[in-house]
Design a protein around this motif. Structure first.
Motif, PDB file in Angstrom:
ATOM      1  N   VAL A 137       0.816  -1.209   0.000  1.00  0.00           N
ATOM      2  CA  VAL A 137       0.000   0.000   0.000  1.00  0.00           C
ATOM      3  C   VAL A 137       0.849   1.259   0.000  1.00  0.00           C
ATOM      4  CG1 VAL A 137      -2.030  -1.067   1.055  1.00  0.00           C
ATOM      5  CG2 VAL A 137      -0.328   0.050   2.505  1.00  0.00           C
ATOM      6  N   GLU A 138       0.290   2.281  -0.636  1.00  0.00           N
ATOM      7  CA  GLU A 138       0.920   3.593  -0.701  1.00  0.00           C
ATOM      8  C   GLU A 138      -0.031   4.611  -0.081  1.00  0.00           C
ATOM      9  OE1 GLU A 138       1.595   4.206  -4.876  1.00  0.00           O
ATOM     10  OE2 GLU A 138       3.018   2.546  -5.011  1.00  0.00           O
ATOM     11  N   ASP A 139       0.522   5.747   0.300  1.00  0.00           N
ATOM     12  CA  ASP A 139      -0.304   6.811   0.876  1.00  0.00           C
ATOM     13  C   ASP A 139      -1.494   7.107  -0.034  1.00  0.00           C
ATOM     14  OD1 ASP A 139       1.698   6.871   2.726  1.00  0.00           O
ATOM     15  OD2 ASP A 139       2.304   8.947   2.364  1.00  0.00           O
ATOM     16  N   HIS A 140      -2.643   7.280   0.582  1.00  0.00           N
ATOM     17  CA  HIS A 140      -3.903   7.664  -0.070  1.00  0.00           C
ATOM     18  C   HIS A 140      -4.578   6.534  -0.844  1.00  0.00           C
ATOM     19  CE1 HIS A 140      -2.683  11.589   1.211  1.00  0.00           C
ATOM     20  NE2 HIS A 140      -1.594  11.513   0.484  1.00  0.00           N
ATOM     21  N   ASP A 141      -4.057   5.312  -0.759  1.00  0.00           N
ATOM     22  CA  ASP A 141      -4.737   4.183  -1.387  1.00  0.00           C
ATOM     23  C   ASP A 141      -6.057   3.920  -0.682  1.00  0.00           C
ATOM     24  OD1 ASP A 141      -2.790   3.686  -3.288  1.00  0.00           O
ATOM     25  OD2 ASP A 141      -1.912   1.976  -2.235  1.00  0.00           O
ATOM     26  N   ILE A 142      -6.959   3.288  -1.416  1.00  0.00           N
ATOM     27  CA  ILE A 142      -8.227   2.816  -0.867  1.00  0.00           C
ATOM     28  C   ILE A 142      -8.173   1.293  -0.929  1.00  0.00           C
ATOM     29  CG2 ILE A 142     -10.723   2.705  -1.196  1.00  0.00           C
ATOM     30  CD1 ILE A 142     -10.490   5.479  -2.538  1.00  0.00           C
ATOM     31  N   ILE A 143      -8.246   0.659   0.234  1.00  0.00           N
ATOM     32  CA  ILE A 143      -8.149  -0.791   0.301  1.00  0.00           C
ATOM     33  C   ILE A 143      -9.538  -1.361   0.565  1.00  0.00           C
ATOM     34  CG2 ILE A 143      -7.163  -2.751   1.549  1.00  0.00           C
ATOM     35  CD1 ILE A 143      -5.418   0.593   1.476  1.00  0.00           C
ATOM     36  N   ILE A 144      -9.856  -2.428  -0.148  1.00  0.00           N
ATOM     37  CA  ILE A 144     -11.142  -3.096   0.030  1.00  0.00           C
ATOM     38  C   ILE A 144     -10.864  -4.505   0.528  1.00  0.00           C
ATOM     39  CG2 ILE A 144     -13.242  -3.920  -1.087  1.00  0.00           C
ATOM     40  CD1 ILE A 144     -11.522  -1.217  -2.874  1.00  0.00           C
ATOM     41  N   THR A 145     -11.364  -4.812   1.719  1.00  0.00           N
ATOM     42  CA  THR A 145     -11.170  -6.122   2.322  1.00  0.00           C
ATOM     43  C   THR A 145     -12.314  -6.423   3.277  1.00  0.00           C
ATOM     44  OG1 THR A 145      -9.643  -7.548   3.568  1.00  0.00           O
ATOM     45  CG2 THR A 145      -9.767  -5.239   4.239  1.00  0.00           C
ATOM     46  N   GLN A 146     -12.578  -7.703   3.450  1.00  0.00           N
ATOM     47  CA  GLN A 146     -13.542  -8.088   4.482  1.00  0.00           C
ATOM     48  C   GLN A 146     -12.819  -8.646   5.703  1.00  0.00           C
ATOM     49  OE1 GLN A 146     -16.166 -11.206   3.085  1.00  0.00           O
ATOM     50  NE2 GLN A 146     -14.579 -12.028   1.776  1.00  0.00           N
ATOM     51  N   ASP A 147     -11.502  -8.584   5.690  1.00  0.00           N
ATOM     52  CA  ASP A 147     -10.671  -9.143   6.748  1.00  0.00           C
ATOM     53  C   ASP A 147     -10.399  -8.080   7.819  1.00  0.00           C
ATOM     54  OD1 ASP A 147      -8.389  -9.913   8.287  1.00  0.00           O
ATOM     55  OD2 ASP A 147      -7.811 -11.325   6.725  1.00  0.00           O
ATOM     56  N   TYR A 148     -10.988  -8.263   8.989  1.00  0.00           N
ATOM     57  CA  TYR A 148     -10.823  -7.300  10.072  1.00  0.00           C
ATOM     58  C   TYR A 148      -9.377  -7.210  10.543  1.00  0.00           C
ATOM     59  CZ  TYR A 148     -15.930  -7.880  10.564  1.00  0.00           C
ATOM     60  OH  TYR A 148     -17.279  -7.942  10.339  1.00  0.00           O
ATOM     61  N   GLY A 149      -8.693  -8.342  10.560  1.00  0.00           N
ATOM     62  CA  GLY A 149      -7.296  -8.333  10.987  1.00  0.00           C
ATOM     63  C   GLY A 149      -6.437  -7.492  10.059  1.00  0.00           C
ATOM     64  N   LEU A 150      -6.615  -7.676   8.758  1.00  0.00           N
ATOM     65  CA  LEU A 150      -5.887  -6.866   7.784  1.00  0.00           C
ATOM     66  C   LEU A 150      -6.253  -5.399   7.947  1.00  0.00           C
ATOM     67  CD1 LEU A 150      -4.135  -6.337   5.308  1.00  0.00           C
ATOM     68  CD2 LEU A 150      -6.085  -7.030   3.879  1.00  0.00           C
ATOM     69  N   ALA A 151      -7.529  -5.117   8.099  1.00  0.00           N
ATOM     70  CA  ALA A 151      -7.960  -3.729   8.279  1.00  0.00           C
ATOM     71  C   ALA A 151      -7.259  -3.097   9.475  1.00  0.00           C
ATOM     72  CB  ALA A 151      -9.476  -3.662   8.440  1.00  0.00           C
TER      73      ALA A 151
END
Length: 151
Positions: free
Chosen positions: A65-79
């Motif tokens: 990931v880089e600054d200002h990216d938008i990440i989409i995940t259903q994984d709470y741990g990753l979040a």
């Protein structure tokens, strides 16, 4: 800004790709080698394949990931790992993970896991609907428009 998708099982990949194409936003999809595809995608889409393993994609996403990216995940741990970075993290329902909500979500996940270990039944996630997709797309459009001052 890029979209970074935790790709294994994401129900909004096609919608994110469409948004990326419409608004010229790069899309990175991190997924297990089990989901390898020969399908040809446009240049604004990058696939990153990782080895099998429950956390391989998560660790790669944290690294990529880089600054200002938008990440989409259903994984709470990753979040929870990503909330320390200058990025925004969303569930495919459109819910944004925040430092205020992540502890509750992780605690609910832990309690559910303990209940299942004890042999009790727990409810799974509700079915993902077209309405859920529309909410997600609306949320992403709000972010894109605010970033581009397209209000």
């Amino acid at each position: 800004m890029r979209f970074v998708i935790d790709g294994d099982g994401s129900p909004v990949k096609n919608e994110v790709i469409q948004l990326g194409e419409t608004y010229q936003i790069p899309v990175v999809i991190v997924t297990s080698i089990d989901h390898y595809t020969n399908k040809i995608y446009p240049d604004f889409i990058e696939f990153i394949y990782v080895d099998k393993g429950s956390d391989s994609a998560d660790y790669r996403i944290v690294k990529e990931v880089e600054d200002h990216d938008i990440i989409i995940t259903q994984d709470y741990g990753l979040a929870s790992l990503l909330l320390t970075k200058p990025v925004r993290v969303f569930h495919h329902s459109g819910q944004e993970y925040t430092t205020r909500t992540i502890d509750t979500l992780l605690n609910q996940r832990f309690i559910g896991s303990q209940m299942r270990k004890a042999g009790k039944k727990t409810k799974g996630p509700k079915a993902f609907t077209q309405k859920d997709k529309e909410i997600f797309i609306g949320k992403m459009l709000d972010i894109i428009k605010s970033k581009n001052n397209l209000g």
